[in-house]
Design a protein around this motif. Structure first.
Motif, PDB file in Angstrom:
ATOM      1  N   GLY A 203      65.505  61.744  71.198  1.00  0.00           N
ATOM      2  CA  GLY A 203      66.355  61.463  70.050  1.00  0.00           C
ATOM      3  C   GLY A 203      66.276  59.987  69.744  1.00  0.00           C
ATOM      4  N   ALA A 204      67.367  59.262  69.980  1.00  0.00           N
ATOM      5  CA  ALA A 204      67.386  57.838  69.657  1.00  0.00           C
ATOM      6  C   ALA A 204      68.117  57.045  70.725  1.00  0.00           C
ATOM      7  CB  ALA A 204      68.055  57.613  68.305  1.00  0.00           C
ATOM      8  N   LEU A 205      67.625  55.849  70.967  1.00  0.00           N
ATOM      9  CA  LEU A 205      68.267  54.885  71.862  1.00  0.00           C
ATOM     10  C   LEU A 205      68.701  53.697  71.016  1.00  0.00           C
ATOM     11  CD1 LEU A 205      69.029  53.651  74.610  1.00  0.00           C
ATOM     12  CD2 LEU A 205      66.652  52.832  74.775  1.00  0.00           C
ATOM     13  N   HIS A 206      70.007  53.455  70.987  1.00  0.00           N
ATOM     14  CA  HIS A 206      70.533  52.289  70.270  1.00  0.00           C
ATOM     15  C   HIS A 206      70.951  51.253  71.303  1.00  0.00           C
ATOM     16  CE1 HIS A 206      71.680  54.514  66.280  1.00  0.00           C
ATOM     17  NE2 HIS A 206      70.427  54.642  66.600  1.00  0.00           N
TER      18      HIS A 206
ATOM     19  N   LEU B 282      73.602  66.521  76.503  1.00  0.00           N
ATOM     20  CA  LEU B 282      73.371  66.918  75.123  1.00  0.00           C
ATOM     21  C   LEU B 282      74.424  66.279  74.234  1.00  0.00           C
ATOM     22  CD1 LEU B 282      71.864  68.726  73.086  1.00  0.00           C
ATOM     23  CD2 LEU B 282      73.433  70.562  73.697  1.00  0.00           C
ATOM     24  N   GLY B 283      73.992  65.482  73.259  1.00  0.00           N
ATOM     25  CA  GLY B 283      74.920  64.860  72.326  1.00  0.00           C
ATOM     26  C   GLY B 283      74.801  63.349  72.319  1.00  0.00           C
ATOM     27  N   ILE B 284      75.944  62.702  72.302  1.00  0.00           N
ATOM     28  CA  ILE B 284      75.997  61.241  72.213  1.00  0.00           C
ATOM     29  C   ILE B 284      76.584  60.700  73.510  1.00  0.00           C
ATOM     30  CG2 ILE B 284      77.029  59.281  70.997  1.00  0.00           C
ATOM     31  CD1 ILE B 284      77.202  61.153  68.525  1.00  0.00           C
ATOM     32  N   GLN B 285      75.910  59.741  74.101  1.00  0.00           N
ATOM     33  CA  GLN B 285      76.431  59.100  75.301  1.00  0.00           C
ATOM     34  C   GLN B 285      76.397  57.588  75.081  1.00  0.00           C
ATOM     35  OE1 GLN B 285      75.017  60.506  79.099  1.00  0.00           O
ATOM     36  NE2 GLN B 285      77.096  60.107  79.761  1.00  0.00           N
ATOM     37  N   HIS B 286      77.562  56.964  75.267  1.00  0.00           N
ATOM     38  CA  HIS B 286      77.701  55.529  75.048  1.00  0.00           C
ATOM     39  C   HIS B 286      77.953  54.841  76.384  1.00  0.00           C
ATOM     40  CE1 HIS B 286      78.610  51.794  73.019  1.00  0.00           C
ATOM     41  NE2 HIS B 286      79.711  51.701  73.756  1.00  0.00           N
ATOM     42  N   PHE B 287      77.297  53.713  76.603  1.00  0.00           N
ATOM     43  CA  PHE B 287      77.450  52.944  77.829  1.00  0.00           C
ATOM     44  C   PHE B 287      77.964  51.556  77.468  1.00  0.00           C
ATOM     45  CE2 PHE B 287      74.104  56.046  78.348  1.00  0.00           C
ATOM     46  CZ  PHE B 287      74.468  56.687  79.528  1.00  0.00           C
ATOM     47  N   SER B 288      79.163  51.243  77.917  1.00  0.00           N
ATOM     48  CA  SER B 288      79.751  49.928  77.651  1.00  0.00           C
ATOM     49  C   SER B 288      79.405  48.984  78.788  1.00  0.00           C
ATOM     50  CB  SER B 288      81.278  50.052  77.525  1.00  0.00           C
ATOM     51  OG  SER B 288      81.842  50.346  78.800  1.00  0.00           O
ATOM     52  N   ALA B 289      79.664  47.715  78.581  1.00  0.00           N
ATOM     53  CA  ALA B 289      79.442  46.725  79.638  1.00  0.00           C
ATOM     54  C   ALA B 289      80.328  47.045  80.842  1.00  0.00           C
ATOM     55  CB  ALA B 289      79.712  45.315  79.107  1.00  0.00           C
ATOM     56  N   ASP B 290      81.566  47.476  80.605  1.00  0.00           N
ATOM     57  CA  ASP B 290      82.463  47.845  81.706  1.00  0.00           C
ATOM     58  C   ASP B 290      81.902  49.024  82.497  1.00  0.00           C
ATOM     59  OD1 ASP B 290      84.271  45.824  81.135  1.00  0.00           O
ATOM     60  OD2 ASP B 290      85.610  47.133  79.971  1.00  0.00           O
ATOM     61  N   ASP B 291      81.340  50.019  81.791  1.00  0.00           N
ATOM     62  CA  ASP B 291      80.723  51.165  82.464  1.00  0.00           C
ATOM     63  C   ASP B 291      79.612  50.695  83.398  1.00  0.00           C
ATOM     64  OD1 ASP B 291      82.310  52.990  81.000  1.00  0.00           O
ATOM     65  OD2 ASP B 291      80.792  53.192  79.424  1.00  0.00           O
TER      66      ASP B 291
ATOM     67  N   GLY C  74      69.718  63.525  72.254  1.00  0.00           N
ATOM     68  CA  GLY C  74      70.626  63.136  71.172  1.00  0.00           C
ATOM     69  C   GLY C  74      70.572  61.634  70.985  1.00  0.00           C
ATOM     70  N   LEU C  75      71.703  60.975  71.250  1.00  0.00           N
ATOM     71  CA  LEU C  75      71.786  59.531  71.080  1.00  0.00           C
ATOM     72  C   LEU C  75      72.334  58.892  72.343  1.00  0.00           C
ATOM     73  CD1 LEU C  75      71.825  56.863  69.404  1.00  0.00           C
ATOM     74  CD2 LEU C  75      74.126  57.512  68.668  1.00  0.00           C
ATOM     75  N   ALA C  76      71.603  57.949  72.889  1.00  0.00           N
ATOM     76  CA  ALA C  76      72.095  57.096  73.961  1.00  0.00           C
ATOM     77  C   ALA C  76      72.348  55.729  73.345  1.00  0.00           C
ATOM     78  CB  ALA C  76      71.086  56.994  75.096  1.00  0.00           C
ATOM     79  N   SER C  77      73.544  55.223  73.550  1.00  0.00           N
ATOM     80  CA  SER C  77      73.946  53.962  72.935  1.00  0.00           C
ATOM     81  C   SER C  77      74.412  52.995  74.016  1.00  0.00           C
ATOM     82  CB  SER C  77      75.082  54.238  71.944  1.00  0.00           C
ATOM     83  OG  SER C  77      75.645  53.047  71.468  1.00  0.00           O
ATOM     84  N   ILE C  78      73.828  51.809  74.032  1.00  0.00           N
ATOM     85  CA  ILE C  78      74.231  50.760  74.968  1.00  0.00           C
ATOM     86  C   ILE C  78      74.922  49.674  74.147  1.00  0.00           C
ATOM     87  CG2 ILE C  78      73.427  49.059  76.651  1.00  0.00           C
ATOM     88  CD1 ILE C  78      71.045  50.949  77.201  1.00  0.00           C
ATOM     89  N   ALA C  79      76.131  49.352  74.541  1.00  0.00           N
ATOM     90  CA  ALA C  79      76.978  48.443  73.758  1.00  0.00           C
ATOM     91  C   ALA C  79      76.305  47.097  73.521  1.00  0.00           C
ATOM     92  CB  ALA C  79      78.312  48.236  74.472  1.00  0.00           C
TER      93      ALA C  79
END
Length: 140
Positions: A123-126, A73-82, A99-104
């Motif tokens: 929610g949204a996928l960025h 629940l909320g915002i989860q960001h995935f970086s290239a390193d992750d 919520g928001l899933a964000s891929i760098a």
């Protein structure tokens, strides 16, 4: 509630997502009247308040569904390193976010395909258009 992932979480609040709704003239007129009378600053203020009130009414149902569906629940960001760390461990992510899933932006389509097994976002996928296209068959 599931344990929080070791992946990084975005430190700053992303821009809000825009939605479009269609309203009848009478409903719109009533909204404008409430704004004119000073109950709300503008139409958006009334609509946000109405949405928040409905979400508060259904908060228990949302919490139960989040737990049942094992969503973050909320915002989860995935970086290239992750994603490289997941790939190096011989694993694949099942992204499940309310919520928001964000891929760098620096994540390549190849890395995304190698590290992400499935994506469920309420929610949204960025992500870059190329990453979204690569993952299209894995987005549910």
């Amino acid at each position: 509630m599931p344990a929080r992932s070791a992946l990084s979480v975005a430190a700053t609040k992303p821009l809000d997502e825009k939605i479009t709704i269609n309203l009848g003239y009478v409903d719109l007129g009533q909204i404008d009247l409430l704004v004119q009378e000073g109950f709300y600053a503008n139409r958006t203020d009334l609509i946000r308040t109405a949405v928040r009130n409905q979400l508060a009414i259904h908060a228990d149902a949302v919490k139960q569904s989040v737990a049942r569906k094992t969503l973050v629940l909320g915002i989860q960001h995935f970086s290239a390193d992750d994603l490289r760390a997941v790939q190096a461990a011989g694993q694949a992510l099942q992204i499940r976010v309310l919520g928001l899933a964000s891929i760098a932006p620096d994540v390549t389509p190849e890395l995304a395909l190698a590290a992400i097994d499935s994506v469920v976002v309420l929610g949204a996928l960025h992500a870059s258009p190329a990453v979204k296209a690569a993952l299209a068959g894995r987005i549910r």
